[in-house]
Design an enzyme around this catalytic site. Structure first.
Site, short mmCIF file in Angstrom:
data_model
loop_
_atom_site.label_atom_id
_atom_site.label_comp_id
_atom_site.label_asym_id
_atom_site.label_seq_id
_atom_site.Cartn_x
_atom_site.Cartn_y
_atom_site.Cartn_z
N ASN A 56 23.59 46.88 12.15
CA ASN A 56 23.15 47.86 11.16
C ASN A 56 21.87 48.48 11.70
O ASN A 56 20.87 47.77 11.87
CB ASN A 56 22.90 47.08 9.85
N LYS A 61 19.99 50.53 10.26
CA LYS A 61 19.07 50.89 9.16
C LYS A 61 18.50 52.28 9.44
O LYS A 61 19.22 53.13 9.97
CB LYS A 61 17.98 49.81 9.00
N HIS A 107 24.05 46.51 0.81
CA HIS A 107 23.00 45.82 1.57
C HIS A 107 21.83 45.52 0.64
O HIS A 107 21.53 46.30 -0.27
CB HIS A 107 22.55 46.68 2.75
N GLU A 121 18.76 45.82 0.96
CA GLU A 121 17.74 46.88 0.89
C GLU A 121 18.18 47.99 -0.06
O GLU A 121 17.36 48.57 -0.76
CB GLU A 121 17.45 47.42 2.30
N GLU A 162 24.33 37.75 3.58
CA GLU A 162 23.01 38.05 4.09
C GLU A 162 21.96 37.59 3.06
O GLU A 162 21.64 38.36 2.13
CB GLU A 162 22.86 39.55 4.34
N GLY A 220 15.05 40.76 7.86
CA GLY A 220 13.94 41.65 8.22
C GLY A 220 12.69 40.94 8.72
O GLY A 220 12.67 39.71 8.91
N SER A 266 18.00 37.82 10.24
CA SER A 266 17.17 37.25 11.33
C SER A 266 18.00 36.50 12.38
O SER A 266 17.54 35.48 12.92
CB SER A 266 16.08 36.32 10.78
#
Ligand code: 13P
Length: 256
Positions: free
Chosen positions: A9, A11, A97, A99, A169, A175, A215
């Site tokens: 991804n 992002k 996701h 985020e 996730e 992140g 991570s």
């Protein structure tokens, strides 16, 4: 043997120029991989999708978008539709996701509409689920994931199941400030997710690939890869750098 999925991804990190340079490098790596073993995919930002798609046209790399609306058309300024993404040949639509859930108030209900829309447009939804740190600390990870799965997959039937991908996730692992998850914990959670899918969809629930993300890096990727409950890796930072991504891809490939 089933395929192992490895994807990244991007992002909001790569301009088109940077993305094209990256993709040319990735193509060279992908030519050395047997694609009956590894399904490799990239998820660029929207403005890069058309040129990156044409860059990978002669390769086996799959491509997806990071989000979409559920309606085909309408007065939804700033959104893109399933019709538009299908038209430009997207294979995958990443949905839910953490985020997007955290910064754009995306709910399980909205994700569910998008899942149906992606399937109706013949694109694979890659549905992201994960618990927050306080949910883990209060021992309600599995309940949280069960709720997310039931709500985001609501209304799907067994015929849909071969066309979806799930990514576990954990929010606390993703992140810069993420804490890498222990592989035993990931294995346990993937096993629980599998049970939930089988409870809901019987045998077809056992076919859905469950990817792990959060991570993943050069120090820990093998610990996840080696676990039989993990069917793929969904990687951010460690895949944006081609040196580490190449190492991850080639090592996993050599072990399959
Ligand atoms: P990181 O690998 O950078 O933690 O990001 C993972 C991710 O969010 C994949 O969707």
């Amino acid at each position: 043997m089933k395929k192992f999925y490895i994807g990244t991804n991007w992002k909001m990190t790569k301009t088109l120029e940077e993305g094209l340079l990256y993709t040319r490098e990735l193509k060279k790596v992908s030519e050395q991989l047997d694609h009956s073993k590894i399904e490799l995919f990239i998820i660029p930002s929207h403005p890069s999708l058309i040129p990156i798609k044409s860059e990978i046209e002669d390769s086996t790399i799959k491509i997806g978008a990071q989000n979409m609306h559920w309606e085909e058309r309408g007065a939804y300024t700033g959104e893109v539709s399933p019709l538009m993404l299908q038209e430009i040949g997207m294979d995958i639509i990443e949905l839910g996701h953490s985020e997007r859930r955290a910064y754009f108030n995306e709910t399980d209900k909205a994700i569910n509409k998008k899942v149906h829309a992606a399937l109706n447009a013949n694109m694979k939804p890659l549905i992201c689920i994960g618990e927050k740190l306080d949910e883990k600390e209060n021992n309600i990870s599995v309940e949280t994931l069960s709720k997310q799965i039931k709500l985001t997959l609501k209304g799907l039937n067994k015929e849909h199941l071969p066309h979806i991908l799930l990514a576990y996730e954990p929010v606390w692992a993703i992140g810069e400030n993420g804490i890498p998850a222990d592989s035993a914990y990931v294995s346990y959670i993937h096993g629980e997710i599998r049970k939930i899918l089988v409870d809901l969809f019987e045998e077809t629930g056992s076919q859905v690939p469950i990817l792990y993300g959060g991570s993943v890096n050069l120090d820990n990727y093998l610990s996840y890869f080696e676990d039989k409950n993990v069917n793929g890796l969904f990687i951010g930072r460690a895949a944006w750098d081609m040196i580490s991504f190449e190492k991850i891809l080639k090592t996993c490939h050599s072990l399959l």
